[in-house]
Design a protein around this motif. Structure first.
Motif, PDB file in Angstrom:
ATOM      1  N   SER A  36      -2.319  24.785  -0.124  1.00  0.00           N
ATOM      2  CA  SER A  36      -2.732  23.551   0.532  1.00  0.00           C
ATOM      3  C   SER A  36      -1.982  22.406  -0.128  1.00  0.00           C
ATOM      4  CB  SER A  36      -4.249  23.332   0.404  1.00  0.00           C
ATOM      5  OG  SER A  36      -4.604  23.221  -0.953  1.00  0.00           O
ATOM      6  N   ARG A  37      -1.704  21.353   0.650  1.00  0.00           N
ATOM      7  CA  ARG A  37      -0.946  20.212   0.124  1.00  0.00           C
ATOM      8  C   ARG A  37      -1.784  18.958   0.255  1.00  0.00           C
ATOM      9  NH1 ARG A  37       2.372  16.064   1.684  1.00  0.00           N
ATOM     10  NH2 ARG A  37       4.179  15.660   0.338  1.00  0.00           N
ATOM     11  N   ALA A  38      -2.015  18.315  -0.849  1.00  0.00           N
ATOM     12  CA  ALA A  38      -2.755  17.052  -0.844  1.00  0.00           C
ATOM     13  C   ALA A  38      -1.768  15.911  -1.044  1.00  0.00           C
ATOM     14  CB  ALA A  38      -3.803  17.039  -1.959  1.00  0.00           C
ATOM     15  N   ASP A  39      -1.810  14.951  -0.126  1.00  0.00           N
ATOM     16  CA  ASP A  39      -0.928  13.798  -0.260  1.00  0.00           C
ATOM     17  C   ASP A  39      -1.293  13.003  -1.508  1.00  0.00           C
ATOM     18  OD1 ASP A  39       0.528  14.291   2.054  1.00  0.00           O
ATOM     19  OD2 ASP A  39      -0.938  13.273   3.327  1.00  0.00           O
ATOM     20  N   THR A  40      -0.266  12.593  -2.246  1.00  0.00           N
ATOM     21  CA  THR A  40      -0.509  11.824  -3.475  1.00  0.00           C
ATOM     22  C   THR A  40       0.267  10.516  -3.488  1.00  0.00           C
ATOM     23  OG1 THR A  40       1.284  12.979  -4.623  1.00  0.00           O
ATOM     24  CG2 THR A  40      -0.935  13.907  -4.836  1.00  0.00           C
ATOM     25  N   TYR A  41       0.954  10.224  -2.395  1.00  0.00           N
ATOM     26  CA  TYR A  41       1.760   9.006  -2.391  1.00  0.00           C
ATOM     27  C   TYR A  41       0.870   7.766  -2.275  1.00  0.00           C
ATOM     28  CZ  TYR A  41       1.122   9.278   2.726  1.00  0.00           C
ATOM     29  OH  TYR A  41       0.588   9.348   3.979  1.00  0.00           O
ATOM     30  N   VAL A  42       1.391   6.670  -2.810  1.00  0.00           N
ATOM     31  CA  VAL A  42       0.728   5.374  -2.636  1.00  0.00           C
ATOM     32  C   VAL A  42       1.225   4.730  -1.352  1.00  0.00           C
ATOM     33  CG1 VAL A  42       0.387   3.091  -3.645  1.00  0.00           C
ATOM     34  CG2 VAL A  42       0.457   5.090  -5.118  1.00  0.00           C
ATOM     35  N   ALA A  43       2.485   4.947  -1.044  1.00  0.00           N
ATOM     36  CA  ALA A  43       3.055   4.459   0.213  1.00  0.00           C
ATOM     37  C   ALA A  43       4.128   5.436   0.663  1.00  0.00           C
ATOM     38  CB  ALA A  43       3.627   3.065   0.049  1.00  0.00           C
ATOM     39  N   GLN A  52       2.292   7.844  -7.021  1.00  0.00           N
ATOM     40  CA  GLN A  52       1.380   7.094  -7.887  1.00  0.00           C
ATOM     41  C   GLN A  52       2.024   6.813  -9.239  1.00  0.00           C
ATOM     42  OE1 GLN A  52      -1.931   9.973  -7.309  1.00  0.00           O
ATOM     43  NE2 GLN A  52      -3.201   8.177  -6.930  1.00  0.00           N
ATOM     44  N   GLN A  53       2.815   7.771  -9.738  1.00  0.00           N
ATOM     45  CA  GLN A  53       3.473   7.576 -11.032  1.00  0.00           C
ATOM     46  C   GLN A  53       4.492   6.445 -10.949  1.00  0.00           C
ATOM     47  OE1 GLN A  53       2.739   9.254 -14.036  1.00  0.00           O
ATOM     48  NE2 GLN A  53       3.944   7.520 -14.765  1.00  0.00           N
ATOM     49  N   ASP A  54       5.296   6.424  -9.869  1.00  0.00           N
ATOM     50  CA  ASP A  54       6.276   5.345  -9.693  1.00  0.00           C
ATOM     51  C   ASP A  54       5.571   3.994  -9.613  1.00  0.00           C
ATOM     52  OD1 ASP A  54       8.340   7.138  -9.709  1.00  0.00           O
ATOM     53  OD2 ASP A  54       8.481   7.292  -7.530  1.00  0.00           O
ATOM     54  N   ILE A 627       5.643   2.932   8.138  1.00  0.00           N
ATOM     55  CA  ILE A 627       5.186   2.691   6.767  1.00  0.00           C
ATOM     56  C   ILE A 627       3.695   2.993   6.678  1.00  0.00           C
ATOM     57  CG2 ILE A 627       4.906   0.969   4.942  1.00  0.00           C
ATOM     58  CD1 ILE A 627       7.295  -0.516   6.123  1.00  0.00           C
ATOM     59  N   LYS A 628       3.344   3.846   5.740  1.00  0.00           N
ATOM     60  CA  LYS A 628       1.940   4.180   5.496  1.00  0.00           C
ATOM     61  C   LYS A 628       1.568   3.753   4.082  1.00  0.00           C
ATOM     62  CE  LYS A 628       2.032   8.266   8.509  1.00  0.00           C
ATOM     63  NZ  LYS A 628       1.806   9.754   8.558  1.00  0.00           N
ATOM     64  N   ILE A 629       0.420   3.122   3.939  1.00  0.00           N
ATOM     65  CA  ILE A 629      -0.065   2.680   2.626  1.00  0.00           C
ATOM     66  C   ILE A 629      -1.437   3.293   2.369  1.00  0.00           C
ATOM     67  CG2 ILE A 629      -0.805   0.693   1.256  1.00  0.00           C
ATOM     68  CD1 ILE A 629       1.226  -1.003   2.710  1.00  0.00           C
ATOM     69  N   ALA A 630      -1.587   3.935   1.223  1.00  0.00           N
ATOM     70  CA  ALA A 630      -2.867   4.541   0.827  1.00  0.00           C
ATOM     71  C   ALA A 630      -3.510   3.652  -0.238  1.00  0.00           C
ATOM     72  CB  ALA A 630      -2.647   5.959   0.303  1.00  0.00           C
ATOM     73  N   LYS A 631      -4.303   2.687   0.200  1.00  0.00           N
ATOM     74  CA  LYS A 631      -4.886   1.725  -0.738  1.00  0.00           C
ATOM     75  C   LYS A 631      -5.838   2.390  -1.730  1.00  0.00           C
ATOM     76  CE  LYS A 631      -4.542  -2.319   2.281  1.00  0.00           C
ATOM     77  NZ  LYS A 631      -5.269  -3.440   2.922  1.00  0.00           N
ATOM     78  N   ASP A 632      -6.441   3.511  -1.322  1.00  0.00           N
ATOM     79  CA  ASP A 632      -7.388   4.176  -2.219  1.00  0.00           C
ATOM     80  C   ASP A 632      -6.697   4.847  -3.397  1.00  0.00           C
ATOM     81  OD1 ASP A 632      -6.241   5.878  -0.258  1.00  0.00           O
ATOM     82  OD2 ASP A 632      -7.683   7.447  -0.777  1.00  0.00           O
ATOM     83  N   ARG A 633      -5.358   4.970  -3.351  1.00  0.00           N
ATOM     84  CA  ARG A 633      -4.624   5.600  -4.465  1.00  0.00           C
ATOM     85  C   ARG A 633      -3.933   4.575  -5.341  1.00  0.00           C
ATOM     86  NH1 ARG A 633      -1.833   9.120  -0.178  1.00  0.00           N
ATOM     87  NH2 ARG A 633      -3.546  10.427   0.575  1.00  0.00           N
ATOM     88  N   MET A 634      -4.101   3.291  -5.047  1.00  0.00           N
ATOM     89  CA  MET A 634      -3.417   2.246  -5.819  1.00  0.00           C
ATOM     90  C   MET A 634      -4.119   2.030  -7.151  1.00  0.00           C
ATOM     91  SD  MET A 634      -2.686  -0.374  -2.661  1.00  0.00           S
ATOM     92  CE  MET A 634      -2.119  -1.682  -3.726  1.00  0.00           C
TER      93      MET A 634
END
Length: 634
Positions: A36-43, A52-54, A627-634
């Motif tokens: 399974s793949r869980a998205d971890t990007y912030v954008a 998230q690391q960047d 462009i997608k932004i995941a505010k919950d991962r910021m």
């Protein structure tokens, strides 16, 4: 259980179940069953993900930069606010949009531009010259290789490639400069009269009126909440240093770090670059190689500089006859490095294919690697060891202070006794701060925070600066309270009178302005109010001998029409008013603008127009990119 299922799976039920399972795996992919793949990007910008690391690395970089620039006024909590996080992320998105545009449009950062940028960084220089040893040492301290740092620089330069190109293509005409100057240096003839403040219609203020005003404006007459603090400070400058290291210790350090003091082998080289366009066709590649072969066949040590000036596509070095100076391994790309170190002194290479195109190299000289002796670097080693011991001492004491005050949250006494440090006390101060450590925003924030003020605990270790930190606790707390009416009685009476005078002054000014607009002369109107008229011809926007309120209003008024001045009543922000007349408007006296000033203004306008055009480009790229932004991962 599996064996039992296997035994029962016979006949048409087994066929049906197997068919359903086969269809599911074919349609959805077998990966869905084994991972399974869980998205971890912030954008996500197009297909590129900002991890998230960047994002955290960028936040930390900006936090450290602002902390260094702002010192004690730096507020670390600002970086925890969603608006700040989104602003930083927007900047990263804009950079990625520009990088993608570079890739799509074939915009590249040449190796020479990277080298020039790195060589110009003061931290890597000694006596104004790039020093390879300093370069490698500083990178090692940051746990980076030259290749990693070059990639960082290239990425940074790449984000500026399009903005720089836009600036370079921006044209500011003389007419635009004249138009700006005519606005900025416009001259206006004005006359004005500062009106004396009138008397209040009612000069008596009763106790009842004062009491009513006090009740209505109680918030204006409060003594602020205050605290005084106890604190223990650890300052590296006050700590006694340990014994200086012996020569034996320094020698051991020297032997362990000898590589730091080795001057690497270097090559003094010139080159001629024949550029190969990005995504070049086979015909373009053949044409570039043919040109490079022709130049290489003609090149000799005697004419190399002339050929480089004529034919090289490297704008950074062609003016110097292709001279790149002294280079060492790792500073250039791998292909260039290999060719450079394969040459003998005085030799000219055949065309070498590099990321920038075809390079022709001339090795002018060789500098063999040399190691500095212990005697030459002893003082440097001593200074480093002493500084390191001082840092370790500070970190040790600061760490013990932090641990002890955390383990004993209700008192500073145990830490003071264990470390032999005094407990100091501040005077009372409010949330606006005080003197000494009470002027530090971090201390103020902690002092009035819930953990220290409400819970009565010791604070965490608060860094005041390099090698300087404190732990605080509240010694005394004075809550906010209203000042007694008797204490502010006369102050309120004075305020009420001033407000009445200000209202009367406005009423008077409005009446006099109405007379001016009906056609009465300014001199006569001013005289009726016992005011004198002053006139200023050719007033500029910056005119020290004219009050700022009048200057600002004068340049907001419309141009005079039909020979009639424009009038205004101006609030002077001291409770009084002035009458203002603008009788004439003239453009700038352009003869007083020097060529140097015009050139400077042109560059400023180019940068301003370029910034606007760059932002418009970015907005266009945003509109055409998902462009997608995941505010919950910021």
């Amino acid at each position: 259980m599996l064996q039992a299922m296997r035994n029962k799976m016979h006949g048409w039920p087994a066929v049906v179940l197997l068919g359903v399972a086969t269809f599911a795996m074919t349609f959805f992919g077998i990966e869905g069953y084994i991972m399974s793949r869980a998205d971890t990007y912030v954008a996500k910008v197009g297909k590129h993900e900002i991890s998230q690391q960047d994002f955290q690395d960028r936040m930390n970089q900006l936090r450290q930069q602002l902390s260094s620039e702002q010192g004690d006024s730096f507020d670390p909590d600002a970086f925890e606010k969603p608006a700040m996080k989104l602003k930083v992320l927007d900047g990263m998105i804009d950079q990625q949009l520009l990088l993608k545009a570079n890739q799509d449009w074939g915009v590249r950062v040449p190796d020479q531009a990277v080298r020039d940028y790195i060589a110009a960084i003061p931290a890597f220089q000694i006596s104004g010259q790039f020093d390879p040893n300093t370069y490698r040492t500083l990178l090692a301290e940051q746990r980076k290789t030259p290749e990693m740092f070059q990639d960082d620089v290239r990425a940074s330069l790449a984000t500026q490639a399009l903005p720089n190109a836009i600036d370079a293509s921006t044209i500011v005409t003389d007419a635009e400069i004249d138009h700006y100057l005519n606005l900025r240096m416009q001259r206006r003839d004005i006359s004005y009269a500062v009106l004396p403040k009138p008397q209040a219609a009612d000069a008596s203020v009763t106790d009842a009126q004062i009491a009513a005003y006090y009740k209505e404006h109680l918030a204006d007459y409060m003594n602020p909440e205050q605290v005084s603090l106890q604190y223990i400070e650890v300052n590296g400058a006050d700590l006694k240093p340990d014994a200086a290291p012996s020569d034996a210790d320094l020698m051991k350090r020297y032997e362990g770090e000898k590589q730091r003091f080795v001057q690497p082998e270097q090559r003094e080289v010139s080159h001629i670059l024949v550029n190969v366009p990005a995504n070049a066709t086979p015909e373009q590649q053949k044409a570039a190689l043919a040109k490079a072969d022709k130049i290489a066949a003609e090149a000799t040590p005697g004419n190399f500089a002339k050929l480089a000036t004529q034919d090289s596509d490297d704008l950074g070095s062609k003016r110097q006859g292709g001279d790149l100076g002294w280079l060492q391994k790792g500073v250039t790309n791998a292909a260039f490095d290999t060719a450079m170190f394969a040459l003998k002194k005085g030799e000219i290479s055949k065309p070498v294919l590099t990321p920038d195109g075809y390079d022709i190299l001339w090795l002018r000289d060789i500098r063999n690697g040399e190691a500095k002796s212990f005697a030459e670097v002893r003082d440097q080693l001593l200074a480093e060891a002493t500084a390191g011991d001082k840092d370790r001492k500070y970190n040790e004491v600061a760490g013990k202070l932090s641990d002890n005050t955390y383990q004993n949250p209700s008192s500073l006494e145990p830490a003071a006794q264990a470390l032999g440090l005094p407990i100091k006390t501040t005077v009372l101060f409010s949330r606006k701060g005080g003197e000494g450590i009470a002027a530090n925003p971090k201390v103020i924030k902690a002092a009035f925070g819930n953990d220290v003020l409400a819970q009565g605990n010791n604070s965490n270790l608060i860094e005041l600066g390099n090698d300087d930190a404190v732990v605080i606790r509240v010694a005394k707390h004075v809550v906010a309270a209203a000042r007694p009416l008797a204490e502010v009685h006369d102050e309120i009476g004075k305020t009420i009178l001033e407000q009445r005078i200000e209202a009367a002054a406005k009423q008077q000014a409005d009446g006099l302005l109405a007379r001016l607009r009906k056609g009465d002369a300014l001199a006569a109107v001013a005289a009726s109010a016992n005011a004198s008229v002053k006139s200023v011809a050719g007033m500029l926007r910056v005119q020290p001998d004219v009050p700022a309120e009048l200057r600002d209003e004068a340049f907001l008024l419309p141009h005079p029409a039909d020979g009639k001045p424009q009038y205004a009543a101006v609030d002077m922000h001291d409770g009084g008013y002035a009458l203002l007349a603008v009788s004439k408007v003239q453009g700038a006296d352009l003869s007083k603008v020097t060529p140097e000033q015009r050139d400077m203004l042109r560059q400023q306008m180019i940068q301003a127009y370029g910034a606007v055009a760059t932002q418009e480009l970015i907005e266009s790229l945003r509109g055409s990119t998902e462009i997608k932004i995941a505010k919950d991962r910021m």
